[in-house]
Write a protein that holds these residues in place. Structure first.
Motif, PDB file in Angstrom:
ATOM      1  N   LEU B 164       0.833  -1.201   0.000  1.00 18.42           N
ATOM      2  CA  LEU B 164       0.000   0.000   0.000  1.00 18.42           C
ATOM      3  C   LEU B 164       0.867   1.250   0.000  1.00 18.42           C
ATOM      4  CD1 LEU B 164      -2.989   0.640   0.067  1.00 18.42           C
ATOM      5  CD2 LEU B 164      -2.865   0.773   2.540  1.00 18.42           C
ATOM      6  N   ARG B 165       1.861   1.234   0.860  1.00 21.48           N
ATOM      7  CA  ARG B 165       2.791   2.360   0.984  1.00 21.48           C
ATOM      8  C   ARG B 165       3.447   2.653  -0.367  1.00 21.48           C
ATOM      9  NH1 ARG B 165       4.187   0.742   5.452  1.00 21.48           N
ATOM     10  NH2 ARG B 165       6.064  -0.448   5.063  1.00 21.48           N
ATOM     11  N   ARG B 166       3.699   1.614  -1.119  1.00 19.45           N
ATOM     12  CA  ARG B 166       4.381   1.765  -2.392  1.00 19.45           C
ATOM     13  C   ARG B 166       3.453   2.335  -3.466  1.00 19.45           C
ATOM     14  NH1 ARG B 166       8.480  -2.910  -3.893  1.00 19.45           N
ATOM     15  NH2 ARG B 166       8.464  -2.790  -1.636  1.00 19.45           N
ATOM     16  N   LEU B 167       2.161   2.030  -3.298  1.00 19.14           N
ATOM     17  CA  LEU B 167       1.198   2.443  -4.312  1.00 19.14           C
ATOM     18  C   LEU B 167       0.786   3.892  -4.132  1.00 19.14           C
ATOM     19  CD1 LEU B 167       0.868   0.224  -6.151  1.00 19.14           C
ATOM     20  CD2 LEU B 167      -1.289  -0.405  -5.116  1.00 19.14           C
ATOM     21  N   VAL B 168       0.533   4.256  -2.901  1.00 19.32           N
ATOM     22  CA  VAL B 168       0.203   5.640  -2.604  1.00 19.32           C
ATOM     23  C   VAL B 168       1.479   6.459  -2.811  1.00 19.32           C
ATOM     24  CG1 VAL B 168       0.744   6.136  -0.176  1.00 19.32           C
ATOM     25  CG2 VAL B 168      -1.546   6.612  -1.073  1.00 19.32           C
ATOM     26  N   ASP B 169       1.325   7.682  -3.150  1.00 19.39           N
ATOM     27  CA  ASP B 169       2.484   8.518  -3.516  1.00 19.39           C
ATOM     28  C   ASP B 169       3.656   8.331  -2.553  1.00 19.39           C
ATOM     29  OD1 ASP B 169       4.076  10.275  -4.759  1.00 19.39           O
ATOM     30  OD2 ASP B 169       2.923  12.071  -4.286  1.00 19.39           O
ATOM     31  N   PRO B 170       4.795   7.852  -3.081  1.00 17.95           N
ATOM     32  CA  PRO B 170       5.942   7.537  -2.232  1.00 17.95           C
ATOM     33  C   PRO B 170       6.551   8.785  -1.596  1.00 17.95           C
ATOM     34  CG  PRO B 170       6.226   6.743  -4.497  1.00 17.95           C
ATOM     35  CD  PRO B 170       5.060   7.660  -4.497  1.00 17.95           C
ATOM     36  N   THR B 172       5.018  10.811   0.217  1.00 19.30           N
ATOM     37  CA  THR B 172       4.282  11.185   1.424  1.00 19.30           C
ATOM     38  C   THR B 172       5.225  11.263   2.620  1.00 19.30           C
ATOM     39  OG1 THR B 172       2.650   9.666   0.518  1.00 19.30           O
ATOM     40  CG2 THR B 172       2.121  10.725   2.601  1.00 19.30           C
ATOM     41  N   GLU B 173       5.075  12.301   3.386  1.00 13.94           N
ATOM     42  CA  GLU B 173       5.960  12.420   4.545  1.00 13.94           C
ATOM     43  C   GLU B 173       5.462  11.555   5.704  1.00 13.94           C
ATOM     44  OE1 GLU B 173       2.719  15.243   5.029  1.00 13.94           O
ATOM     45  OE2 GLU B 173       3.913  14.429   3.383  1.00 13.94           O
ATOM     46  N   ASP B 174       4.192  11.683   6.066  1.00 15.94           N
ATOM     47  CA  ASP B 174       3.683  10.930   7.204  1.00 15.94           C
ATOM     48  C   ASP B 174       3.037   9.626   6.758  1.00 15.94           C
ATOM     49  OD1 ASP B 174       2.628   9.948   9.495  1.00 15.94           O
ATOM     50  OD2 ASP B 174       1.714  11.824  10.158  1.00 15.94           O
ATOM     51  N   VAL B 175       3.823   8.573   6.782  1.00 14.16           N
ATOM     52  CA  VAL B 175       3.366   7.289   6.270  1.00 14.16           C
ATOM     53  C   VAL B 175       2.209   6.728   7.096  1.00 14.16           C
ATOM     54  CG1 VAL B 175       4.043   4.907   5.844  1.00 14.16           C
ATOM     55  CG2 VAL B 175       5.613   6.744   5.313  1.00 14.16           C
ATOM     56  N   ASP B 176       2.326   6.822   8.407  1.00 12.39           N
ATOM     57  CA  ASP B 176       1.279   6.288   9.275  1.00 12.39           C
ATOM     58  C   ASP B 176      -0.058   6.956   9.000  1.00 12.39           C
ATOM     59  OD1 ASP B 176       3.030   4.592  10.371  1.00 12.39           O
ATOM     60  OD2 ASP B 176       3.209   5.603  12.310  1.00 12.39           O
ATOM     61  N   ALA B 177      -0.031   8.257   8.851  1.00 17.97           N
ATOM     62  CA  ALA B 177      -1.269   8.983   8.569  1.00 17.97           C
ATOM     63  C   ALA B 177      -1.848   8.536   7.237  1.00 17.97           C
ATOM     64  CB  ALA B 177      -1.007  10.484   8.549  1.00 17.97           C
ATOM     65  N   ALA B 178      -0.978   8.338   6.260  1.00 21.08           N
ATOM     66  CA  ALA B 178      -1.446   7.950   4.922  1.00 21.08           C
ATOM     67  C   ALA B 178      -2.113   6.577   4.952  1.00 21.08           C
ATOM     68  CB  ALA B 178      -0.277   7.951   3.942  1.00 21.08           C
ATOM     69  N   THR B 179      -1.501   5.605   5.634  1.00 21.83           N
ATOM     70  CA  THR B 179      -2.114   4.279   5.644  1.00 21.83           C
ATOM     71  C   THR B 179      -3.363   4.269   6.512  1.00 21.83           C
ATOM     72  OG1 THR B 179      -0.664   3.551   7.437  1.00 21.83           O
ATOM     73  CG2 THR B 179       0.066   3.106   5.200  1.00 21.83           C
ATOM     74  N   ALA B 180      -3.367   5.065   7.576  1.00 21.82           N
ATOM     75  CA  ALA B 180      -4.589   5.168   8.378  1.00 21.82           C
ATOM     76  C   ALA B 180      -5.713   5.741   7.518  1.00 21.82           C
ATOM     77  CB  ALA B 180      -4.347   6.056   9.596  1.00 21.82           C
ATOM     78  N   ARG B 181      -5.390   6.712   6.706  1.00 20.99           N
ATOM     79  CA  ARG B 181      -6.385   7.306   5.809  1.00 20.99           C
ATOM     80  C   ARG B 181      -6.870   6.250   4.809  1.00 20.99           C
ATOM     81  NH1 ARG B 181      -5.384  11.141   0.890  1.00 20.99           N
ATOM     82  NH2 ARG B 181      -7.552  11.488   0.250  1.00 20.99           N
TER      83      ARG B 181
END
Lengths: 202, 202
Positions: B164-170, B172-181
């Motif tokens: 998921l982290r790889r698919l969403v814009d790499p 991104t600064e706050d990874v935890d926030a991005a995956t929570a979103r």
DNA sequence: ACCTGAACACCGTTCAAGT
DNA sequence: ACCTGAACACCGTTCAAGT
């Protein structure tokens, strides 16, 4: 009829090649599963010394990545075609599914490790295009796309490894029909769930 | 301070037990990943001969299954609680997620092999109850439940293995926030997608 | 350049033997 | 009953040597 003991490829002295190694690895995986693939068995299937493989492939991890890449780029045949975004999404999902079903044993591994769906890969680009055309706000396309890809990936993994079959009533007679129905349900839910996120235009 | 070389459990002569073996295996998995777990390393961590393990555990596969079971039945703390079916479903999904995040390395394995979510398991029963109370026709509860479980499982797997982290814009600064979103987006989509399948009552 | 044999450091598991 | 040592049949990979 041709070769009984040596599997399907008795390519003795045909000169080892990266593509040949991947191909042999793939048939081995399709037949016996990823966990049964070893460098030594692969070499034996190719009629070659285990160490020879290392001249064409960095190591086992690279081998598996290569095989996956080979299979995944084979799905070029994605027909973007016309129709509503719903139809297109459904079509894309089906392509993804038939691709998983073509090599289920490999997929058991591929879905597990990241990188199956590549940014800038065909599946990803097609998905983003469809979402954009559907009217999803531009800033939502990538996050929503990533979520959809992961969700569907999970469903296909459950289908491929039997988790889905185990969850749905085990007394089902026609398993194929049941899992096909599961897939339709999933795609319906996802499409309906997307609806409220789209712009005002339908 | 206690044991530096021998990891955290220097339980020398404390008499080997099945539970103790599972516990040691779990800390080993949490620390180094499932692929780093071997019967021999586990025995070394317990200060015991590798073969002694086989008196309490049938084999490595059974060991992994046992560890998974241990962790999964630990999630008894599912609070069914009140609220709309939407709230309850969201709550259940979050429980599932925090359970995955408690032991991500184990989950990488557990999501892959079937049987993580057991029929008659807590997660499954809670899910079915919520769906029934939401007004889903009785004959749809199990198929839809199986699909939802697989979808969410896939999302959590992508989160845990980095896909998921790889698919969403790499970038991104706050990874935890991005995956929570991502997780919130997924649950929203699933809930919205369920809506049209429910009975006329809201 | 490409291939190979021997070797190293690992695996899971069986089995006969110890206490 | 519980534990163990030796052994078997495997692994992936390195490296020096062959052609």
């Amino acid at each position: 009829m041709a070769g009984d003991k040596k599997a399907s490829t008795p390519r003795r002295d045909v000169r080892l090649t990266e593509a040949g190694i991947y191909a042999a690895a793939l048939t081995l995986i399709d037949t016996e599963g990823v966990e049964a693939l070893s460098m030594r068995k692969l070499a034996a299937a190719l009629g070659v010394n285990p160490m020879s493989l290392y001249h064409h492939v960095e190591n086992k991890a690279a081998l598996l990545a290569g095989v996956t890449r080979l299979v995944v780029t084979d799905v070029q045949s994605l027909t973007p075609s016309g129709g509503t975004w719903r139809d297109q999404l459904r079509h894309l999902a089906r392509d993804f599914r038939s691709f998983a079903q073509a090599h289920p044993r490999l997929m058991e591994y591929a879905f597990t490790s990241p990188g199956l769906i590549q940014r800038h890969g065909i599946l990803w680009l097609a998905l983003c295009r469809i979402l954009t055309e559907a009217g999803l706000p531009a800033e939502d396309v990538e996050p929503v796309g990533a979520v959809l890809a992961s969700l569907v990936g999970g469903l296909l993994l459950s289908e491929v490894n039997g988790a889905l079959r185990r969850l749905v009533d085990p007394a089902t007679e026609d398993v194929d029909a049941a899992t096909a129905r599961s897939f339709d349900i999933a795609v319906d839910i996802l499409i309906a769930g997307l609806e409220p996120r789209l712009g005002l235009r339908r």
